[in-house]
Write a protein that holds these residues in place. Structure first.
Motif, PDB file in Angstrom:
ATOM      1  N   GLY A  39      68.631  31.540 -89.769  1.00 58.99           N
ATOM      2  CA  GLY A  39      70.039  32.418 -90.273  1.00 58.99           C
ATOM      3  C   GLY A  39      70.523  32.636 -88.994  1.00 58.99           C
ATOM      4  N   MET A  40      70.209  32.011 -87.750  1.00 58.22           N
ATOM      5  CA  MET A  40      71.283  32.544 -86.644  1.00 58.22           C
ATOM      6  C   MET A  40      72.097  31.392 -86.159  1.00 58.22           C
ATOM      7  SD  MET A  40      68.208  34.452 -84.813  1.00 58.22           S
ATOM      8  CE  MET A  40      69.218  35.438 -83.946  1.00 58.22           C
ATOM      9  N   THR A  41      73.075  31.702 -85.491  1.00 56.92           N
ATOM     10  CA  THR A  41      74.135  30.979 -84.826  1.00 56.92           C
ATOM     11  C   THR A  41      73.479  30.764 -83.460  1.00 56.92           C
ATOM     12  OG1 THR A  41      75.342  32.906 -83.987  1.00 56.92           O
ATOM     13  CG2 THR A  41      76.055  32.141 -85.955  1.00 56.92           C
ATOM     14  N   VAL A  42      74.170  29.676 -82.761  1.00 58.74           N
ATOM     15  CA  VAL A  42      73.739  29.266 -81.471  1.00 58.74           C
ATOM     16  C   VAL A  42      74.053  30.659 -80.567  1.00 58.74           C
ATOM     17  CG1 VAL A  42      74.215  27.703 -79.259  1.00 58.74           C
ATOM     18  CG2 VAL A  42      73.865  27.028 -81.702  1.00 58.74           C
ATOM     19  N   ARG A  43      75.140  31.061 -80.752  1.00 58.06           N
ATOM     20  CA  ARG A  43      75.517  32.211 -79.992  1.00 58.06           C
ATOM     21  C   ARG A  43      74.493  33.422 -80.103  1.00 58.06           C
ATOM     22  NH1 ARG A  43      79.713  34.973 -77.376  1.00 58.06           N
ATOM     23  NH2 ARG A  43      79.933  36.933 -78.022  1.00 58.06           N
ATOM     24  N   GLN A  44      74.068  33.675 -81.339  1.00 60.41           N
ATOM     25  CA  GLN A  44      73.282  34.824 -81.472  1.00 60.41           C
ATOM     26  C   GLN A  44      71.703  34.458 -80.966  1.00 60.41           C
ATOM     27  OE1 GLN A  44      73.382  34.603 -85.701  1.00 60.41           O
ATOM     28  NE2 GLN A  44      74.209  36.798 -85.839  1.00 60.41           N
ATOM     29  N   VAL A  45      71.462  33.317 -80.762  1.00 63.87           N
ATOM     30  CA  VAL A  45      70.115  32.816 -80.256  1.00 63.87           C
ATOM     31  C   VAL A  45      70.395  33.164 -78.662  1.00 63.87           C
ATOM     32  CG1 VAL A  45      68.616  31.044 -79.655  1.00 63.87           C
ATOM     33  CG2 VAL A  45      69.459  31.281 -81.983  1.00 63.87           C
ATOM     34  N   SER A  46      71.499  32.579 -78.311  1.00 60.90           N
ATOM     35  CA  SER A  46      71.795  32.772 -76.854  1.00 60.90           C
ATOM     36  C   SER A  46      71.797  34.173 -76.423  1.00 60.90           C
ATOM     37  CB  SER A  46      73.360  32.159 -76.452  1.00 60.90           C
ATOM     38  OG  SER A  46      73.740  32.604 -75.088  1.00 60.90           O
ATOM     39  N   GLN A  47      72.323  35.029 -77.133  1.00 60.85           N
ATOM     40  CA  GLN A  47      72.155  36.628 -76.656  1.00 60.85           C
ATOM     41  C   GLN A  47      70.841  37.055 -76.750  1.00 60.85           C
ATOM     42  OE1 GLN A  47      75.038  37.843 -79.494  1.00 60.85           O
ATOM     43  NE2 GLN A  47      76.800  38.025 -78.211  1.00 60.85           N
ATOM     44  N   GLU A  48      70.109  36.502 -77.704  1.00 60.62           N
ATOM     45  CA  GLU A  48      68.662  37.064 -77.588  1.00 60.62           C
ATOM     46  C   GLU A  48      67.771  36.472 -76.759  1.00 60.62           C
ATOM     47  OE1 GLU A  48      67.475  39.684 -80.141  1.00 60.62           O
ATOM     48  OE2 GLU A  48      69.410  39.895 -80.670  1.00 60.62           O
ATOM     49  N   SER A  59      76.904  28.141 -72.457  1.00 60.23           N
ATOM     50  CA  SER A  59      77.467  26.929 -71.798  1.00 60.23           C
ATOM     51  C   SER A  59      76.246  26.207 -71.574  1.00 60.23           C
ATOM     52  CB  SER A  59      78.252  27.311 -70.501  1.00 60.23           C
ATOM     53  OG  SER A  59      77.126  28.242 -69.675  1.00 60.23           O
ATOM     54  N   THR A  60      75.132  26.588 -71.253  1.00 53.50           N
ATOM     55  CA  THR A  60      73.950  25.965 -71.126  1.00 53.50           C
ATOM     56  C   THR A  60      73.654  25.090 -72.403  1.00 53.50           C
ATOM     57  OG1 THR A  60      72.840  27.281 -69.310  1.00 53.50           O
ATOM     58  CG2 THR A  60      71.565  25.861 -70.690  1.00 53.50           C
ATOM     59  N   LEU A  61      73.626  25.970 -73.669  1.00 53.43           N
ATOM     60  CA  LEU A  61      73.220  25.173 -74.926  1.00 53.43           C
ATOM     61  C   LEU A  61      74.295  24.227 -74.983  1.00 53.43           C
ATOM     62  CD1 LEU A  61      72.288  28.477 -76.671  1.00 53.43           C
ATOM     63  CD2 LEU A  61      70.729  26.555 -76.011  1.00 53.43           C
ATOM     64  N   SER A  62      75.585  24.284 -74.787  1.00 49.58           N
ATOM     65  CA  SER A  62      76.716  23.375 -74.837  1.00 49.58           C
ATOM     66  C   SER A  62      76.325  22.060 -74.243  1.00 49.58           C
ATOM     67  CB  SER A  62      77.950  24.020 -74.585  1.00 49.58           C
ATOM     68  OG  SER A  62      78.349  24.923 -75.430  1.00 49.58           O
ATOM     69  N   ASN A  63      75.734  22.357 -72.878  1.00 44.98           N
ATOM     70  CA  ASN A  63      75.817  21.136 -71.898  1.00 44.98           C
ATOM     71  C   ASN A  63      74.587  20.231 -72.653  1.00 44.98           C
ATOM     72  OD1 ASN A  63      77.677  21.374 -69.996  1.00 44.98           O
ATOM     73  ND2 ASN A  63      76.612  22.922 -69.047  1.00 44.98           N
ATOM     74  N   TRP A  64      73.534  20.791 -73.110  1.00 44.21           N
ATOM     75  CA  TRP A  64      72.340  20.228 -73.819  1.00 44.21           C
ATOM     76  C   TRP A  64      72.852  19.398 -75.053  1.00 44.21           C
ATOM     77  CZ3 TRP A  64      68.401  24.821 -74.253  1.00 44.21           C
ATOM     78  CH2 TRP A  64      68.088  25.201 -73.236  1.00 44.21           C
ATOM     79  N   LYS A  65      73.837  20.099 -75.934  1.00 43.34           N
ATOM     80  CA  LYS A  65      74.370  19.348 -76.947  1.00 43.34           C
ATOM     81  C   LYS A  65      75.046  18.167 -76.622  1.00 43.34           C
ATOM     82  CE  LYS A  65      77.108  20.216 -81.335  1.00 43.34           C
ATOM     83  NZ  LYS A  65      77.894  21.065 -81.845  1.00 43.34           N
ATOM     84  N   LEU A  66      76.120  18.224 -75.565  1.00 41.78           N
ATOM     85  CA  LEU A  66      76.570  17.106 -75.143  1.00 41.78           C
ATOM     86  C   LEU A  66      75.795  16.235 -74.270  1.00 41.78           C
ATOM     87  CD1 LEU A  66      79.860  19.223 -73.866  1.00 41.78           C
ATOM     88  CD2 LEU A  66      79.713  17.735 -76.060  1.00 41.78           C
TER      89      LEU A  66
END
Length: 69
Positions: A15-24, A30-37
């Motif tokens: 139940g978390m957003t990517v942004r929430q996981v990033s903060q935690e 931006s790193t997560l976005s690069n992985w996605k792309l």
């Protein structure tokens, strides 16, 4: 190979957003976005941060099919 799809599924399951996981975890959005792309594969330390956060085995992030993830 790292599977971003599996990462997204873990986010949904928790139940978390990517942004929430990033903060935690301290893994930048931006790193997560690069992985996605598919710009680059994650480094082990980043995967370990996600693994500890979600309390799963490393295999939870590995693409288990012949396609890309």
């Amino acid at each position: 190979m790292f599977s971003y799809r599996k990462f997204e599924n873990l986010c949904k399951e928790h139940g978390m957003t990517v942004r929430q996981v990033s903060q935690e975890t301290g893994v930048a959005t931006s790193t997560l976005s690069n992985w996605k792309l598919g710009r680059y594969e994650p480094k082990l330390d980043k995967i370990l941060s996600l693994q500890r956060f979600f309390n799963v085995e490393l295999e939870a992030f590995v693409d288990d099919d012949s396609g890309t993830g």
